[in-house]
Design a protein around this motif. Sequence first.
Motif, PDB file in Angstrom:
ATOM      1  N   PHE A 142       0.851  -1.442   0.156  1.00  0.00           N
ATOM      2  CA  PHE A 142      -0.306  -0.114   0.112  1.00  0.00           C
ATOM      3  C   PHE A 142       0.963   1.486  -0.180  1.00  0.00           C
ATOM      4  N   ASP A 143       1.963   1.288  -0.711  1.00  0.00           N
ATOM      5  CA  ASP A 143       3.171   2.315  -0.925  1.00  0.00           C
ATOM      6  C   ASP A 143       3.735   1.983  -2.064  1.00  0.00           C
ATOM      7  N   VAL A 144       4.170   3.035  -2.968  1.00  0.00           N
ATOM      8  CA  VAL A 144       4.604   2.726  -4.035  1.00  0.00           C
ATOM      9  C   VAL A 144       6.556   3.214  -4.034  1.00  0.00           C
ATOM     10  N   HIS A 145       7.198   2.763  -4.396  1.00  0.00           N
ATOM     11  CA  HIS A 145       8.664   2.925  -3.576  1.00  0.00           C
ATOM     12  C   HIS A 145       9.427   3.311  -5.333  1.00  0.00           C
ATOM     13  N   ALA A 146      10.318   4.012  -5.822  1.00  0.00           N
ATOM     14  CA  ALA A 146      11.427   4.916  -6.609  1.00  0.00           C
ATOM     15  C   ALA A 146      11.273   3.544  -7.586  1.00  0.00           C
ATOM     16  N   LEU A 147      11.719   2.150  -6.755  1.00  0.00           N
ATOM     17  CA  LEU A 147      12.101   1.348  -7.582  1.00  0.00           C
ATOM     18  C   LEU A 147      11.428   0.454  -8.196  1.00  0.00           C
ATOM     19  N   TRP A 148       9.792   0.652  -7.818  1.00  0.00           N
ATOM     20  CA  TRP A 148       9.062   0.289  -8.892  1.00  0.00           C
ATOM     21  C   TRP A 148       8.642   1.013 -10.553  1.00  0.00           C
ATOM     22  N   VAL A 149       8.759   2.066 -10.031  1.00  0.00           N
ATOM     23  CA  VAL A 149       9.075   2.941 -11.415  1.00  0.00           C
ATOM     24  C   VAL A 149      10.190   3.036 -12.593  1.00  0.00           C
ATOM     25  N   HIS A 150       9.596   2.763 -14.048  1.00  0.00           N
ATOM     26  CA  HIS A 150      10.100   2.471 -14.556  1.00  0.00           C
ATOM     27  C   HIS A 150       9.660   2.965 -15.611  1.00  0.00           C
ATOM     28  N   GLU A 162      -4.373   6.352  -3.455  1.00  0.00           N
ATOM     29  CA  GLU A 162      -3.130   7.085  -2.638  1.00  0.00           C
ATOM     30  C   GLU A 162      -1.909   6.601  -3.369  1.00  0.00           C
ATOM     31  N   VAL A 163      -1.760   5.038  -4.138  1.00  0.00           N
ATOM     32  CA  VAL A 163      -0.836   4.681  -4.331  1.00  0.00           C
ATOM     33  C   VAL A 163      -0.800   5.656  -5.891  1.00  0.00           C
ATOM     34  N   ALA A 164      -1.646   5.326  -6.634  1.00  0.00           N
ATOM     35  CA  ALA A 164      -2.278   5.760  -7.837  1.00  0.00           C
ATOM     36  C   ALA A 164      -1.672   7.791  -7.825  1.00  0.00           C
ATOM     37  N   TYR A 165      -1.847   8.566  -7.404  1.00  0.00           N
ATOM     38  CA  TYR A 165      -2.032   9.378  -6.627  1.00  0.00           C
ATOM     39  C   TYR A 165       0.351   9.663  -6.581  1.00  0.00           C
ATOM     40  N   ARG A 166       0.129   8.624  -5.542  1.00  0.00           N
ATOM     41  CA  ARG A 166       1.789   9.312  -5.647  1.00  0.00           C
ATOM     42  C   ARG A 166       2.465   8.096  -6.904  1.00  0.00           C
ATOM     43  N   LEU A 167       2.050   7.404  -7.648  1.00  0.00           N
ATOM     44  CA  LEU A 167       2.619   7.205  -8.945  1.00  0.00           C
ATOM     45  C   LEU A 167       2.620   8.174 -10.125  1.00  0.00           C
ATOM     46  N   MET A 168       1.179   8.938  -9.757  1.00  0.00           N
ATOM     47  CA  MET A 168       1.474   9.687 -10.714  1.00  0.00           C
ATOM     48  C   MET A 168       2.794  11.336 -10.115  1.00  0.00           C
ATOM     49  N   ASP A 169       2.787  11.363  -9.189  1.00  0.00           N
ATOM     50  CA  ASP A 169       3.199  12.046  -8.842  1.00  0.00           C
ATOM     51  C   ASP A 169       5.100  11.482  -9.307  1.00  0.00           C
ATOM     52  N   ARG A 170       5.148  10.700  -9.487  1.00  0.00           N
ATOM     53  CA  ARG A 170       6.605  10.503  -9.966  1.00  0.00           C
ATOM     54  C   ARG A 170       6.721  10.435 -11.204  1.00  0.00           C
ATOM     55  N   ALA A 174      -2.031   8.969 -15.718  1.00  0.00           N
ATOM     56  CA  ALA A 174      -2.901   8.385 -14.755  1.00  0.00           C
ATOM     57  C   ALA A 174      -3.092   7.143 -15.851  1.00  0.00           C
ATOM     58  N   GLY A 175      -3.570   7.510 -17.218  1.00  0.00           N
ATOM     59  CA  GLY A 175      -3.995   6.436 -17.923  1.00  0.00           C
ATOM     60  C   GLY A 175      -3.654   5.334 -17.750  1.00  0.00           C
ATOM     61  N   LYS A 176      -2.963   4.829 -17.434  1.00  0.00           N
ATOM     62  CA  LYS A 176      -1.358   3.494 -17.070  1.00  0.00           C
ATOM     63  C   LYS A 176      -1.485   3.259 -15.352  1.00  0.00           C
ATOM     64  N   ILE A 177      -2.771   4.183 -14.475  1.00  0.00           N
ATOM     65  CA  ILE A 177      -2.558   3.457 -13.402  1.00  0.00           C
ATOM     66  C   ILE A 177      -3.847   2.735 -13.305  1.00  0.00           C
ATOM     67  N   SER A 178      -4.355   1.587 -12.805  1.00  0.00           N
ATOM     68  CA  SER A 178      -5.373   1.386 -12.513  1.00  0.00           C
ATOM     69  C   SER A 178      -5.773   0.615 -10.988  1.00  0.00           C
TER      70      SER A 178
END
Length: 374
Positions: A142-150, A162-170, A174-178
């Motif tokens: 229930f979190d996302v870390h830089a290691l996941w972002v490629h 919340e995790v979706a929002y944090r991914l968008m911030d990175r 938005a269209g690539k997140i579900s």
Amino acid sequence: MSRHILVLSVSAGAGHVRAAEAVCAAARGAHPAVRATHLDLLTLVSRDFRKLYGEQYIKLVEKLPQFWSFLYAKADRPSRDSLLGKLKRAVERLNTRKLDAEIARLKPDAILCTHFLPAELLSRQRASGKELPPLWVQVTDFDVHALWVHPHVDHYCVASDEVAYRLMDRGIAAGKISVTGIPVMPQFAEPLERTTCAAELGVSAEIFTVLMMAGGAGVGALDELAARLLALPERLQLIALAGRNAELLKRLQALARKHPGKLFPLGFTTTVERVMTAADLVVTKPGGLSVSECLAMGKPMLLVSPIPGQEERNADYLLEAGAAVKAIDATTLEFKLARLLADPARLASMSEAAHRIAHPDAARAVLELIFPQP
């Protein structure tokens, strides 16, 4: 027409593998037109790398949790000279011929990664021009870390808004997140009878029952925790899961002989959902998969021994949602359990909160996104 999905996990902790197995089980059940193959990436790499990435991770979080916390925070905003930067360069030198050969042999229509390492390897291959099937990533906390972002991942499946929002911030569109939730085995979505499941375990369905699935740093071993809770004046039963730890199971069995009818030790089981059905409360570490299983069954949680970093953030999410309380040590565990036993309304509210944020059908939802049904 049958479609084929390759699910890649890494056995550094059990959760990534369990999420992969859940997606494969959903493919076998609800999606007969989808064929799934699960591969643990660590079976395809050198023994030295396997020890570094799998065994050393487990030792680090168990023996030096505060050092892991420091690494986790530093790694979230890495520099080239950081430990993560050096680890990433080691990954860049990793020989991927066996993985490439498996992808060529299996010819999947899509690839789903339940760990960040295969996602990083395949994203890098795409960056160099290699043709690959659609690449999906399932984040298992229930979190996302830089290691996941490629940059070359086609789509992310995540646990919460919340995790979706944090991914968008990175920088992920938005269209690539579900928001799908974290995949759990299909049986966690099936209604079960408490009376039947309690009878299978030899416990009373009428007595308040605590399922204990955790012990560890700062709290104590599971048998030590069980001994403390058995000394409470309240009337309760304890089910203690030792998993594959044979020595722990022996200690629990010896303790159970001193408390007949109160402590019920179990070894490894493939029917945790039936054990959970017999319980009123679950004492657990806040691993992404463990708590997702509890949520799917609407079980209130008393959280102990979070791994610094991802499990602490899992705990924060559950505490804010009202589905759990947290104990920082064995004394606090006794205190909070006694408080919950005296407050059935609070327990009911926690169960309702767990149901509210649960995604018991997450595995099926992920498959339907990857292979939409006509």
